[in-house]
Scaffold this motif. Structure first.
Motif, PDB file in Angstrom:
ATOM      1  N   PHE A 248       0.598  -1.172  -0.176  1.00 30.98           N
ATOM      2  CA  PHE A 248      -0.180  -0.026  -0.145  1.00 30.98           C
ATOM      3  C   PHE A 248       0.836   1.188  -0.052  1.00 30.98           C
ATOM      4  N   ALA A 249       2.256   1.181   0.427  1.00 33.21           N
ATOM      5  CA  ALA A 249       2.986   2.275   0.446  1.00 33.21           C
ATOM      6  C   ALA A 249       2.435   3.725   0.854  1.00 33.21           C
ATOM      7  N   TRP A 250       1.938   3.341   2.319  1.00 32.51           N
ATOM      8  CA  TRP A 250       1.140   4.651   3.092  1.00 32.51           C
ATOM      9  C   TRP A 250       2.030   5.665   3.118  1.00 32.51           C
ATOM     10  N   LYS A 251       3.402   5.413   3.652  1.00 37.12           N
ATOM     11  CA  LYS A 251       4.345   6.529   3.652  1.00 37.12           C
ATOM     12  C   LYS A 251       4.723   7.301   2.383  1.00 37.12           C
ATOM     13  N   THR A 252       5.004   6.689   1.406  1.00 31.93           N
ATOM     14  CA  THR A 252       5.015   7.026  -0.060  1.00 31.93           C
ATOM     15  C   THR A 252       3.784   7.943  -0.535  1.00 31.93           C
ATOM     16  N   LEU A 253       2.650   7.577  -0.402  1.00 31.38           N
ATOM     17  CA  LEU A 253       1.302   8.165  -0.634  1.00 31.38           C
ATOM     18  C   LEU A 253       1.374   9.546   0.318  1.00 31.38           C
ATOM     19  N   GLU A 254       1.686   9.693   1.687  1.00 33.95           N
ATOM     20  CA  GLU A 254       1.871  10.697   2.224  1.00 33.95           C
ATOM     21  C   GLU A 254       2.710  11.745   1.760  1.00 33.95           C
ATOM     22  N   SER A 255       4.255  11.036   1.482  1.00 34.44           N
ATOM     23  CA  SER A 255       4.864  12.095   0.776  1.00 34.44           C
ATOM     24  C   SER A 255       4.391  12.738  -0.427  1.00 34.44           C
TER      25      SER A 255
END
Length: 580
Positions: A248-255
């Motif tokens: 899901f790459a949540w941190k990448t989405l937030e960035s």
């Protein structure tokens, strides 16, 4: 991939080392028999554990789409549904493997029919007679099963079975429905609109939610809303396992969100001389905003499905988010398809007998003249008898299950909470009806076993009930997809084309044939039979394949999806859309 190869090789090496003493059991005195039986049990146990491990890994394989990327199936359905589907898939894979181990000697006649004459003596010596055949079958069987579990092609029956079980547990259908509703018809609550508009860091105006759905201001406003909804669930602290999922790459989405917020801020503020925004730049920003919004919508849909134990809770949370999906539509009557499948069964039996017998005579010309000249016995009653028993075995379960489906839906219009449990009950009903109707047909048919006891008939016909049960649940599954407007159309599942669906039919026919191989191996011919035992078994297997293939084709291509009675435009989803 290399590490996977090493694991398979090392596991098979250990298994092979354990089977060497068992292979030499003929040369060991009888007092060591318990030791070698224990080794064989250990060998089978290791093979079953290995098969279960790879079946578990295959079921957990991420579902990948060109737009959204990979997503683990465990996050695309309710947890208990996922566990039930996992156990069902592993159990079915192990059942196939156990049947091969338990009845591999009975399957040897089919290998002899298909193999060239020079290999028949080898099959007879190595599989039928020698004691070393069991450990060899254990190793080769688990190796073949593991390789099939790793191959994701439409001709692979295990891959088709995996996709079928996924759909039974709403993978990824329910998550896709909520995702589509969030992307296309999201209705942001009035309170959330005011909250977002009151925070200057969001760069959202309350009027943005009333603009066109392709407008970048509305897409950004909806993106901020979905992100706010997700972050509040993350702050609760009870769903960290979901947000820490690497795919899901949540941190990448937030960035990406923070980067896009800086660009949106510069666009919405008065442009400066050092910030030239021409049409191409604005279009690129609009595309990136929409792409990011769609990713957040998909993540929110997966989270809603994953966090709820029941489908009703999932629909409730999706509605609170603003992604409303249809929950009430009238189902069509499934009884109208009974005649279609009855005709398909009759045509399949006549076609299967004729084609199979003709192929056997072409492959074995030396035995073609020992019976009658026609592929079907000249006595017309014999051909009719095939249809008679076929309708009793395959037609009766389909008719009974569709009738029960109609009565159940007439009494309770809601969808079942668990489709796997619903289809499992259909398998049980179809198995009982098939065995009972075949025993009754045998009793009324004035054949050799017409005067046998009922218990003997039921016991004898039980092994013939599994293929009809599989075909029945396959038919009911596809009818559910077409008569229920709330379920996706068969032709639109994952963008499947005609070739894709034909290959799926072929794989299903192979699975039906495999389930029919074991009871066919126990067939015996009567002294006055016009066919040899080899030809009879070949014709039965061929007819079963044609029957499975034709019923699958009818299920895939001859069922019509009803249209909803009323359609609503994207802007008519809720009055809240136009609320101030």
């Amino acid at each position: 991939m290399f590490r996977l190869f090493l694991r398979i090789v090392s596991s098979l090496t250990i298994t092979a080392s354990l089977c060497l003493p068992a292979a030499a059991q003929n040369s060991v005195p009888d007092d060591g028999g318990y030791y070698y039986y224990a080794l064989r049990i250990l060998l089978v146990t290791i093979a079953i554990v290995l098969a279960a491990h790879y079946a578990h890994g295959a079921f957990e394989a991420p579902i990948t789409t060109p737009e959204d990327g990979p997503a683990p199936p465990r996050y695309m359905t309710q947890p208990h549904q996922y566990r039930m589907g996992m156990m069902a898939y592993i159990g079915l894979c192990l059942a196939v493997y156990a049947l091969i181990l338990g009845y591999y000697r009975d399957l040897a006649p089919f290998l002899e029919v298909a193999a060239p004459p020079e290999f028949r003596d080898v099959i007879d010596a190595e599989i039928k007679q020698t004691s070393t055949s069991f450990p060899v079958v254990v190793i080769l069987g688990v190796a073949a099963l593991v390789m099939l579990l790793k191959i994701e092609r439409e001709w692979n029956p295990l891959f088709v079975l995996r996709r079928l079980v996924w759909r039974w547990v709403s993978i990824p259908e329910l998550a896709n429905q909520i995702t589509q509703a969030a992307r296309s018809n999201l209705v942001v609550p009035v309170e959330a609109r005011r909250e977002l508009a009151s925070d200057p860091n969001n760069h959202v105006d309350i009027s943005d939610f009333e603009k066109g759905r392709q407008n970048v201001d509305r897409n950004w406003a909806e993106l901020c809303y979905v992100r706010l909804w997700l972050t509040r669930n993350l702050e609760q602290g009870s769903h960290n396992i979901f947000f820490n999922e690497p795919s899901f790459a949540w941190k990448t989405l937030e960035s990406d969100y923070e980067t896009m917020r800086e660009r949106i801020m510069r666009v919405k503020q008065a442009p400066k001389s050092e910030d030239p925004f021409d049409r191409e730049v604005l279009e690129a920003i609009a595309v990136k905003v929409d792409t990011l919004r769609r990713k957040y919508c998909r993540l929110a849909a997966c989270f809603i499905v994953f966090k709820n134990a029941k489908k009703k809770g999932t629909i409730r949370d999706a509605t609170e988010l603003g992604a409303r999906i249809a929950t009430e539509e009238v189902r069509a009557n499934p009884m109208r398809y009974i005649v279609m499948f009855i005709l398909a069964i009759v045509a399949s039996i006549y076609l299967g007998v004729w084609v199979s017998a003709t192929i056997f005579d072409l492959v074995h010309p030396a035995t073609a003249g020992t019976g009658v000249a026609s592929p079907v016995p000249t006595n017309g009653a014999a051909a009719t008898r095939w249809v008679y028993y076929g309708l009793a075995t395959f037609g009766a379960p389909i008719a009974v299950c569709l009738m029960l489906r109609y009565l159940t839906w007439s009494y309770d219009a809601e969808q079942p909470d668990s489709y796997p449990a619903s289809y499992a009950s259909i398998v049980g009903v179809a198995l009982c009806v098939s065995v009972a109707s075949l025993a009754l047909a045998t009793r009324l048919g004035h054949g050799v076993h017409a005067h046998d006891q009922w218990t003997d008939l039921l016991y004898r016909d039980f092994k013939w009930g599994w293929s009809p049960a599989l075909i029945c649940v396959y038919v009911v599954y596809h009818i559910d997809r077409q008569i229920d407007p709330l379920l996706p159309d068969i032709g639109k599942l994952g963008g499947e084309g005609v070739s894709h669906r034909v290959l799926a039919c072929f794989s299903f026919a192979i699975l039906v044939t495999l389930l029919s191989a074991l009871p066919t191996a126990s067939l015996e011919v009567q002294p006055d039979s016009p066919w040899s035992i080899e030809k009879l078994r070949f014709v039965v297997i061929g007819t079963m394949f044609v029957l499975g293939f034709v019923t699958a084709l009818v299920s895939q291509f001859c069922l019509v999806k009803p249209k909803p009675k009323a359609s609503r435009g994207p802007e008519a989803t809720s009055p809240a859309l136009h609320a101030p």
